[in-house]
Design a protein around this motif. Structure first.
Motif, PDB file in Angstrom:
ATOM      1  N   CYS A 171       0.835  -1.213   0.000  1.00  0.00           N
ATOM      2  CA  CYS A 171       0.000   0.000   0.000  1.00  0.00           C
ATOM      3  C   CYS A 171       0.865   1.256   0.000  1.00  0.00           C
ATOM      4  O   CYS A 171       0.432   2.317  -0.415  1.00  0.00           O
ATOM      5  CB  CYS A 171      -0.985   0.000   1.165  1.00  0.00           C
ATOM      6  N   ARG A 172       2.143   1.135   0.435  1.00  0.00           N
ATOM      7  CA  ARG A 172       3.023   2.312   0.480  1.00  0.00           C
ATOM      8  C   ARG A 172       3.692   2.571  -0.870  1.00  0.00           C
ATOM      9  O   ARG A 172       4.321   3.606  -1.041  1.00  0.00           O
ATOM     10  CB  ARG A 172       4.092   2.133   1.577  1.00  0.00           C
ATOM     11  N   SER A 173       3.615   1.610  -1.818  1.00  0.00           N
ATOM     12  CA  SER A 173       4.316   1.779  -3.100  1.00  0.00           C
ATOM     13  C   SER A 173       3.538   2.601  -4.119  1.00  0.00           C
ATOM     14  O   SER A 173       4.080   2.988  -5.143  1.00  0.00           O
ATOM     15  CB  SER A 173       4.640   0.412  -3.718  1.00  0.00           C
ATOM     16  N   VAL A 174       2.249   2.840  -3.847  1.00  0.00           N
ATOM     17  CA  VAL A 174       1.430   3.588  -4.810  1.00  0.00           C
ATOM     18  C   VAL A 174       1.916   5.031  -4.906  1.00  0.00           C
ATOM     19  O   VAL A 174       1.921   5.634  -5.971  1.00  0.00           O
ATOM     20  CB  VAL A 174      -0.062   3.530  -4.374  1.00  0.00           C
ATOM     21  N   ILE A 344      22.624  -2.843  -6.139  1.00  0.00           N
ATOM     22  CA  ILE A 344      21.629  -2.093  -6.922  1.00  0.00           C
ATOM     23  C   ILE A 344      21.629  -0.667  -6.383  1.00  0.00           C
ATOM     24  O   ILE A 344      21.345  -0.451  -5.194  1.00  0.00           O
ATOM     25  CB  ILE A 344      20.230  -2.723  -6.799  1.00  0.00           C
ATOM     26  N   HIS A 345      22.011   0.291  -7.227  1.00  0.00           N
ATOM     27  CA  HIS A 345      22.013   1.684  -6.783  1.00  0.00           C
ATOM     28  C   HIS A 345      20.649   2.285  -7.101  1.00  0.00           C
ATOM     29  O   HIS A 345      20.315   2.513  -8.256  1.00  0.00           O
ATOM     30  CB  HIS A 345      23.134   2.468  -7.477  1.00  0.00           C
ATOM     31  N   ASP A 346      19.869   2.483  -6.049  1.00  0.00           N
ATOM     32  CA  ASP A 346      18.523   3.023  -6.237  1.00  0.00           C
ATOM     33  C   ASP A 346      18.422   4.373  -5.536  1.00  0.00           C
ATOM     34  O   ASP A 346      19.376   4.802  -4.857  1.00  0.00           O
ATOM     35  CB  ASP A 346      17.483   2.022  -5.677  1.00  0.00           C
ATOM     36  N   LYS A 347      17.281   5.022  -5.691  1.00  0.00           N
ATOM     37  CA  LYS A 347      17.086   6.313  -5.005  1.00  0.00           C
ATOM     38  C   LYS A 347      15.602   6.576  -4.777  1.00  0.00           C
ATOM     39  O   LYS A 347      14.745   5.884  -5.330  1.00  0.00           O
ATOM     40  CB  LYS A 347      17.711   7.431  -5.824  1.00  0.00           C
ATOM     41  N   LEU A 348      15.378   7.612  -3.974  1.00  0.00           N
ATOM     42  CA  LEU A 348      14.017   8.006  -3.622  1.00  0.00           C
ATOM     43  C   LEU A 348      13.244   8.384  -4.888  1.00  0.00           C
ATOM     44  O   LEU A 348      13.775   9.089  -5.750  1.00  0.00           O
ATOM     45  CB  LEU A 348      14.158   9.233  -2.713  1.00  0.00           C
ATOM     46  N   GLY A 349      11.997   7.896  -4.994  1.00  0.00           N
ATOM     47  CA  GLY A 349      11.214   8.177  -6.209  1.00  0.00           C
ATOM     48  C   GLY A 349       9.800   8.626  -5.893  1.00  0.00           C
ATOM     49  O   GLY A 349       9.382   8.667  -4.728  1.00  0.00           O
ATOM     50  N   LEU A 350       9.051   8.915  -6.940  1.00  0.00           N
ATOM     51  CA  LEU A 350       7.731   9.521  -6.767  1.00  0.00           C
ATOM     52  C   LEU A 350       6.589   8.509  -6.618  1.00  0.00           C
ATOM     53  O   LEU A 350       5.452   8.888  -6.370  1.00  0.00           O
ATOM     54  CB  LEU A 350       7.424  10.438  -7.956  1.00  0.00           C
ATOM     55  N   GLY A 351       6.887   7.213  -6.791  1.00  0.00           N
ATOM     56  CA  GLY A 351       5.814   6.216  -6.698  1.00  0.00           C
ATOM     57  C   GLY A 351       5.169   6.028  -8.043  1.00  0.00           C
ATOM     58  O   GLY A 351       5.464   6.747  -9.000  1.00  0.00           O
ATOM     59  N   SER A 352       4.237   5.055  -8.122  1.00  0.00           N
ATOM     60  CA  SER A 352       3.636   4.724  -9.414  1.00  0.00           C
ATOM     61  C   SER A 352       2.885   5.897 -10.013  1.00  0.00           C
ATOM     62  O   SER A 352       2.834   6.074 -11.207  1.00  0.00           O
ATOM     63  CB  SER A 352       2.666   3.557  -9.288  1.00  0.00           C
ATOM     64  N   VAL A 353       2.239   6.680  -9.169  1.00  0.00           N
ATOM     65  CA  VAL A 353       1.381   7.718  -9.715  1.00  0.00           C
ATOM     66  C   VAL A 353       2.063   9.067  -9.758  1.00  0.00           C
ATOM     67  O   VAL A 353       1.488  10.044 -10.222  1.00  0.00           O
ATOM     68  CB  VAL A 353       0.060   7.840  -8.911  1.00  0.00           C
ATOM     69  N   GLY A 354       3.327   9.104  -9.312  1.00  0.00           N
ATOM     70  CA  GLY A 354       4.046  10.376  -9.227  1.00  0.00           C
ATOM     71  C   GLY A 354       4.039  11.171 -10.506  1.00  0.00           C
ATOM     72  O   GLY A 354       3.815  12.383 -10.517  1.00  0.00           O
ATOM     73  N   GLY A 355       4.278  10.482 -11.614  1.00  0.00           N
ATOM     74  CA  GLY A 355       4.367  11.174 -12.893  1.00  0.00           C
ATOM     75  C   GLY A 355       3.028  11.767 -13.343  1.00  0.00           C
ATOM     76  O   GLY A 355       2.984  12.635 -14.194  1.00  0.00           O
ATOM     77  N   LEU A 356       1.956  11.261 -12.762  1.00  0.00           N
ATOM     78  CA  LEU A 356       0.619  11.698 -13.230  1.00  0.00           C
ATOM     79  C   LEU A 356       0.099  12.911 -12.479  1.00  0.00           C
ATOM     80  O   LEU A 356      -0.850  13.547 -12.901  1.00  0.00           O
ATOM     81  CB  LEU A 356      -0.388  10.559 -13.038  1.00  0.00           C
TER      82      LEU A 356
END
Ligand code: PMV
Length: 357
Positions: A171-174, A344-356
């Motif tokens: 539920c936190r990945s949305v 795996i070099h990852d970073k903080l992102g906007l989530g699935s709906v971030g771009g929308l």
């Protein structure tokens, strides 16, 4: 258009005309800063609130194609990276049973679910959060297509609410970039506002110590918290840590952030060790790497801190401006302790709906 739907509305089972269609969503993984470990009664109702960073690189992409279900057609079929994957069937079946309580019309559909991960299949990275979140978003997208009554806000809450029915942390990945679950509501997750700009693009380098499947599932681990001798103290500690973590994220206080982060990681694993039966998900190299990180932090003055999921792999969290220094240090000092020198070099992102948004 009527927009009266609430995120947890239980719909009537309407016999409607089904028009075939398909939709696709990508959803990232997330790493908990304050851990959800233990459940209350109900479907994935957390015993304590949690907060997480949504990631960017580790994603699951899911396409759902639907058609009217007839007697000959299965409820769903599932392809993972192009091949049937029966081991996931039970989880999807259970998820659809749960979703059906709120969206019974789903049973009038036959679903073809096709999924793939952006991260290597056997990297030891749990994909239940990203996969259940992507699937839940597709299901709500279908609901929106059929009923045309979901506002953007309800869509997001309902997607998080449905993702939770599949796997709690999903539920936190949305949403992103920093997300809480259990502060505003136990039923869905929300983005945390007013995060200090020093956390922009925060890095998470995941050191892969072991890439095999873990020996005890998270579901079993949550269950062992029910009769755990330290569960009450743990939930109290988590509540205090939520306060500290949110304060440090808002104030840009790396020291408090890091101390709380490591406290949470070690407490999670302490709960596993002291369950009945007790078990260990850390590997010998996890402990060697923890010592190395602490030494590197002291010597370099870089605010780099570790956390752990329910597994042996170490997540190293640090500000973006130290990216190069940390990358070099990992290559020089940590590679020998990793499977296939995998990071795996990852970073903080906007989530699935971030771009929308
Ligand atoms: O969502 P589940 O049931 O896979 O449990 C997740 C548990 C942890 O990853 C250890 C902690 C968390 O909050 O993500």
């Amino acid at each position: 258009m009527v927009l009266k739907m609430d995120f947890c509305t239980k719909r009537e089972n309407l016999d409607i005309d089904i028009v075939n269609g398909s939709c696709e969503w990508s959803s990232p993984s997330n790493i908990a800063l304050v851990k959800y470990w233990g459940k209350k009664e109900g479907i994935q109702i957390p015993a304590n609130a949690s907060v997480s960073f949504t990631l960017t690189e580790c994603q699951t992409k899911t396409r759902v194609s639907w058609s009217k279900r007839t007697k000959e057609k299965d409820r769903f079929s599932f392809l993972f990276e192009g091949s049937e994957k029966k081991s996931f069937h039970g989880k999807i079946e259970k998820f659809l049973d749960n979703v059906e309580q709120y969206f019974p019309t789903i049973n009038q559909l036959s679903l073809l679910i096709e999924s793939s991960n952006s991260f290597p299949h056997s990297a030891g990275i749990a994909s239940s959060a990203s996969s259940m979140s992507a699937l839940a978003l597709c299901i709500v997208e279908i609901e929106k297509f059929l009923f045309k009554d979901l506002s953007q806000d309800t869509f997001l809450k309902r997607a998080s609410f449905f993702a939770r029915l599949g796997s709690g942390s999903a539920c936190r990945s949305v949403l992103g970039p920093v997300v809480e679950w259990g502060v505003e509501s136990d039923l869905f997750a929300s983005s945390v506002e007013s995060i200090h700009s020093d956390f922009d693009g925060f890095c998470d380098s995941i050191l892969i110590v072991k890439d095999s499947e873990k020996s005890v599932s998270s579901r079993a681990g949550h269950g062992l918290m029910n009769d755990h001798p330290f569960s009450k103290a743990r939930y109290k500690q988590a509540e205090a840590n939520i306060g500290k973590m949110l304060d440090s994220l808002r104030n840009g206080d790396f020291r408090q952030f890091g101390e709380t982060l490591e406290d949470e990681a070690l407490s999670l694993h302490a709960m596993m060790m002291t369950s009945s039966p007790g078990y260990l998900l850390m590997a010998p190299n996890t402990i060697i790497l923890i010592e190395l990180v602490r030494e590197f932090r002291k010597q370099s003055n870089i605010p780099i801190y570790f956390t752990l999921d329910a597994g042996p792999n170490l997540h190293l969290l640090y500000p973006k401006k130290f990216q190069l220094e940390v990358k070099n240090w990992i290559e020089d000092s940590c590679s020998n302790y990793l499977v296939g020198q995998k990071v795996i070099h990852d970073k903080l992102g906007l989530g699935s709906v971030g771009g929308l948004l």
